[in-house]
Scaffold this motif. Sequence first.
Motif, PDB file in Angstrom:
ATOM      1  N   ALA A  14       0.823  -1.212   0.000  1.00  0.00           N
ATOM      2  CA  ALA A  14       0.000   0.000   0.000  1.00  0.00           C
ATOM      3  C   ALA A  14       0.855   1.260   0.000  1.00  0.00           C
ATOM      4  O   ALA A  14       1.892   1.323   0.669  1.00  0.00           O
ATOM      5  N   TYR A  18      -4.241   1.195   4.693  1.00  0.00           N
ATOM      6  CA  TYR A  18      -5.461   0.796   5.401  1.00  0.00           C
ATOM      7  C   TYR A  18      -5.060   0.584   6.854  1.00  0.00           C
ATOM      8  O   TYR A  18      -4.142  -0.176   7.130  1.00  0.00           O
ATOM      9  N   LYS A  21     -10.672  -0.603  11.401  1.00  0.00           N
ATOM     10  CA  LYS A  21     -11.930  -1.194  10.910  1.00  0.00           C
ATOM     11  C   LYS A  21     -13.094  -0.560  11.636  1.00  0.00           C
ATOM     12  O   LYS A  21     -13.018  -0.307  12.838  1.00  0.00           O
ATOM     13  N   ARG A  94     -12.340 -16.245   9.589  1.00  0.00           N
ATOM     14  CA  ARG A  94     -12.186 -15.641   8.265  1.00  0.00           C
ATOM     15  C   ARG A  94     -12.154 -16.654   7.129  1.00  0.00           C
ATOM     16  O   ARG A  94     -12.755 -16.443   6.082  1.00  0.00           O
ATOM     17  N   SER A 179      -8.862 -11.104   4.696  1.00  0.00           N
ATOM     18  CA  SER A 179      -7.926 -10.117   5.235  1.00  0.00           C
ATOM     19  C   SER A 179      -8.147  -8.863   4.404  1.00  0.00           C
ATOM     20  O   SER A 179      -8.193  -8.951   3.172  1.00  0.00           O
ATOM     21  N   GLY A 180      -8.310  -7.722   5.069  1.00  0.00           N
ATOM     22  CA  GLY A 180      -8.676  -6.510   4.341  1.00  0.00           C
ATOM     23  C   GLY A 180      -7.805  -6.274   3.122  1.00  0.00           C
ATOM     24  O   GLY A 180      -8.301  -6.105   1.995  1.00  0.00           O
ATOM     25  N   SER A 181      -6.480  -6.291   3.325  1.00  0.00           N
ATOM     26  CA  SER A 181      -5.569  -5.954   2.233  1.00  0.00           C
ATOM     27  C   SER A 181      -5.633  -6.972   1.092  1.00  0.00           C
ATOM     28  O   SER A 181      -5.191  -6.687  -0.019  1.00  0.00           O
ATOM     29  N   ARG A 184      -7.169  -6.170  -2.460  1.00  0.00           N
ATOM     30  CA  ARG A 184      -6.411  -5.436  -3.486  1.00  0.00           C
ATOM     31  C   ARG A 184      -5.535  -6.352  -4.319  1.00  0.00           C
ATOM     32  O   ARG A 184      -5.140  -5.986  -5.424  1.00  0.00           O
ATOM     33  N   SER A 234      -1.061  -6.714  12.771  1.00  0.00           N
ATOM     34  CA  SER A 234      -1.828  -5.572  12.268  1.00  0.00           C
ATOM     35  C   SER A 234      -3.295  -5.617  12.725  1.00  0.00           C
ATOM     36  O   SER A 234      -3.861  -4.577  13.067  1.00  0.00           O
ATOM     37  N   THR A 235      -3.895  -6.811  12.756  1.00  0.00           N
ATOM     38  CA  THR A 235      -5.315  -6.892  13.134  1.00  0.00           C
ATOM     39  C   THR A 235      -5.534  -6.313  14.542  1.00  0.00           C
ATOM     40  O   THR A 235      -6.450  -5.517  14.765  1.00  0.00           O
ATOM     41  N   MET A 238      -4.418  -2.323  14.730  1.00  0.00           N
ATOM     42  CA  MET A 238      -5.330  -1.305  14.177  1.00  0.00           C
ATOM     43  C   MET A 238      -6.549  -1.097  15.065  1.00  0.00           C
ATOM     44  O   MET A 238      -7.068   0.010  15.164  1.00  0.00           O
ATOM     45  N   ASP A 334       5.106  -1.023   6.143  1.00  0.00           N
ATOM     46  CA  ASP A 334       3.859  -1.563   6.687  1.00  0.00           C
ATOM     47  C   ASP A 334       4.000  -1.809   8.191  1.00  0.00           C
ATOM     48  O   ASP A 334       4.785  -1.138   8.831  1.00  0.00           O
TER      49      ASP A 334
HETATM   50  C1  DP6 Z   1      -0.198  -1.848   7.365  1.00  0.00           C
HETATM   51  O1  DP6 Z   1      -4.962  -6.572   5.793  1.00  0.00           O
HETATM   52  O2  DP6 Z   1      -3.221  -7.551   7.330  1.00  0.00           O
HETATM   53  O3  DP6 Z   1      -0.291  -3.519   5.673  1.00  0.00           O
HETATM   54  O4  DP6 Z   1      -7.723  -6.930   7.636  1.00  0.00           O
HETATM   55  O5  DP6 Z   1      -6.947  -7.430   9.941  1.00  0.00           O
HETATM   56  O6  DP6 Z   1      -6.241  -8.904   8.029  1.00  0.00           O
HETATM   57  P1  DP6 Z   1      -6.619  -7.490   8.474  1.00  0.00           P
HETATM   58  O7  DP6 Z   1      -5.330  -6.585   8.291  1.00  0.00           O
HETATM   59  P2  DP6 Z   1      -4.272  -6.522   7.111  1.00  0.00           P
HETATM   60  O8  DP6 Z   1      -3.654  -5.077   7.366  1.00  0.00           O
HETATM   61  C2  DP6 Z   1      -2.730  -4.497   6.506  1.00  0.00           C
HETATM   62  C3  DP6 Z   1      -2.218  -3.227   7.094  1.00  0.00           C
HETATM   63  C4  DP6 Z   1      -1.077  -2.566   6.343  1.00  0.00           C
HETATM   64  C5  DP6 Z   1      -1.587  -1.488   5.389  1.00  0.00           C
HETATM   65  C6  DP6 Z   1      -2.166  -1.937   4.076  1.00  0.00           C
HETATM   66  O9  DP6 Z   1      -1.803  -3.003   3.533  1.00  0.00           O
HETATM   67  O10 DP6 Z   1      -2.983  -1.168   3.544  1.00  0.00           O
END
Ligand code: DP6
Length: 378
Positions: A14, A18, A21, A94, A179-181, A184, A234-235, A238, A334
């Motif tokens: 990224a 991100y 949540k 998940r 996983s959010g990222s 993408r 990261s989970t 954040m 990251d």
């Molecule tokens: C800092 O996607 O690993 O890399 O959704 O809880 O699985 P979860 O988190 P994740 O977080 C990535 C955070 C990051 C920034 C990014 O990739 O945008």
Amino acid sequence: IKRIATASAPVNIAVVKYWGKKDTKLILPTNDSLSVTLDQDHLRSLTSSAAVEVEEEEEQGESASASAAAAAAAASKDRLWLNGVEEEIGSEGRLRTCIDELRNARRKVEGEDGGVEKIAHLPLHIVSENNFPTAAGLASSASGFAALVWSISSLYQLNSDSGGHLSTSALSRVARQGSGSACRSLFGGFVAWQGGEAKDGSDSLALQVAEREHWKDLHAIICVISDAKKGTPSTAGMQRTVQTSAALQSRISHVVPERMQRITSAIKQRDFDAFAKETMRDSNNFHATCLDTSPPIFYLNDTSRLVIQLVEELNRSSEQAGAGAGAIAAYTFDAGPNAVLYAPEKNVPLVLSLIRHYFPNADFDDPFKLLPSLPRDG
Ligand code: DP6
């Protein structure tokens, strides 16, 4: 094995992060984000999904409820092997969410079209491998869930590449819940994750901003500063930020929305100077937000800060060198100390030689490994 499908997906890095949540179950982010998907050679997950017949043949002409019961029974027998080790899938979580969503979509197709082969009721065996160490602190969950979702959707012929009706963006909604990222990593090139407004997550999905081919000159250099898997995941990190950081609020309300616009136009215009500025500032804003969390989260180490200093000095010297010289490179970090540098091709040899010069003790294989890496084709 009744049917098998294989998919691979690369890691994405990224440039607008991100972090946070608003719904932890559906994985709905507090802000939009934007990333570059890397090429498949260095950092990717390779996943095969198979529908397997384990017991007696199913009865012909079964009722809808019997088929639902068969799907539920199959779910209890789904199995996953990650880098050769079997992992528990569990009855919630998940992985289960992603598999259930795809199985339900397949069941729907089988229910609507009698001519379609019935495989939704069969257990899945999923085998996944990364071509990089999971402990490297690089986003293995992004490539892992993207490859898993794409392989199952190919097995079930849901994605448009395999004749189905689900677009890549629609599938990104499933990967997002892994996983959010990961949402993408279903696209190549430059990818935005639109956070969305809907409570059910229906508009929280990935969209391709530009294909890899649009900006071939841009390279990524991965600097593995530490391959130890430690620190705050990261989970968890954040969520602590969401609960305690006031700085996150300004990130959500204006820092990120304004940056998304500027970086999107920098990408469209292939303006490296603007791209570099936004990328570095967002990395720093993200790490400042981590520091604003209580208790604070530290992801950067002394080596990370030296890399920042080197790139900042390099860019400053280029600026002083005269009009239009622009940034040489950009750094981003990251949830860990590893640096990812972006640079136009002509600057890559200079950046690599300076890293060699200023980190004379660095072992370029381990633990300070440099993988010159091109973002992949669309
Ligand atoms: C800092 O996607 O690993 O890399 O959704 O809880 O699985 P979860 O988190 P994740 O977080 C990535 C955070 C990051 C920034 C990014 O990739 O945008």
